[in-house]
Design an enzyme around this catalytic site. Sequence first.
Site, mmCIF file in Angstrom:
data_model
loop_
_atom_site.group_PDB
_atom_site.id
_atom_site.type_symbol
_atom_site.label_atom_id
_atom_site.label_comp_id
_atom_site.label_asym_id
_atom_site.label_seq_id
_atom_site.Cartn_x
_atom_site.Cartn_y
_atom_site.Cartn_z
ATOM 1 N N VAL A 198 0.903 -1.151 0.000
ATOM 2 C CA VAL A 198 0.000 0.000 0.000
ATOM 3 C C VAL A 198 0.939 1.197 0.000
ATOM 4 C CG1 VAL A 198 -1.708 1.313 1.311
ATOM 5 C CG2 VAL A 198 -1.924 -1.171 1.139
ATOM 6 N N PRO A 199 1.161 1.796 -1.175
ATOM 7 C CA PRO A 199 2.259 2.741 -1.355
ATOM 8 C C PRO A 199 2.005 4.144 -0.800
ATOM 9 C CG PRO A 199 1.101 2.434 -3.412
ATOM 10 C CD PRO A 199 0.474 1.491 -2.431
ATOM 11 N N CYS A 200 1.979 4.239 0.505
ATOM 12 C CA CYS A 200 1.779 5.539 1.150
ATOM 13 C C CYS A 200 2.936 6.489 0.876
ATOM 14 C CB CYS A 200 1.555 5.366 2.645
ATOM 15 S SG CYS A 200 2.899 4.537 3.508
ATOM 16 N N HIS A 201 4.054 5.956 0.427
ATOM 17 C CA HIS A 201 5.194 6.818 0.088
ATOM 18 C C HIS A 201 4.880 7.708 -1.114
ATOM 19 C CE1 HIS A 201 5.769 3.259 -2.506
ATOM 20 N NE2 HIS A 201 6.325 4.115 -3.361
ATOM 21 N N ARG A 202 3.805 7.434 -1.830
ATOM 22 C CA ARG A 202 3.431 8.213 -3.012
ATOM 23 C C ARG A 202 2.579 9.439 -2.673
ATOM 24 N NH1 ARG A 202 1.896 2.936 -6.607
ATOM 25 N NH2 ARG A 202 4.025 2.125 -6.751
#
Length: 164
Positions: A132-136
Amino acid sequence: MTATFQTIVTPDGPFTVVTNGSGKVIASGWTSSVEDAISRVRAAHRPADFKEGPVEAASAVESYYSGDVHAIETVEVELHGTDGQLAGWKTLREIEPGQPLNYSQFARALGSPSAVRAAASICARNPVALFVPCHRVLRTDGSLGGFAWGLDIKQSLLDREARA
């Protein structure tokens, strides 16, 4: 339930993936400690027992770091949270690599344009980093903001995805 975990070496450091009995990722992050990775899962849903072994999701992480930034998209995850968190984590998975949003845009994507703090909180509580790419999601001014696993790793991921 006994969870299985595997730690692999990545250019950003050790990465631990924890899966449930059906192989779904329940926790992950840049750490060699299964305890650190699982600490982000709600207490009521944390497994009681762990065993080390191969997990299928680790191969997706290796593919991601080999240049296939889409490899993580098909990995199944099991998440437990509020309705808002679950909707937010689903929306995070829809952000294209190399096309980060800011927190205001993320709040709008969730249907609550004024809920920027809630949007940031959804990112902060993500137990399955990378999948779940919260870094984006970035600050509105374009700066990195926060990241549980460190801003150097967040920048590295964003740079990798921008090049892909």
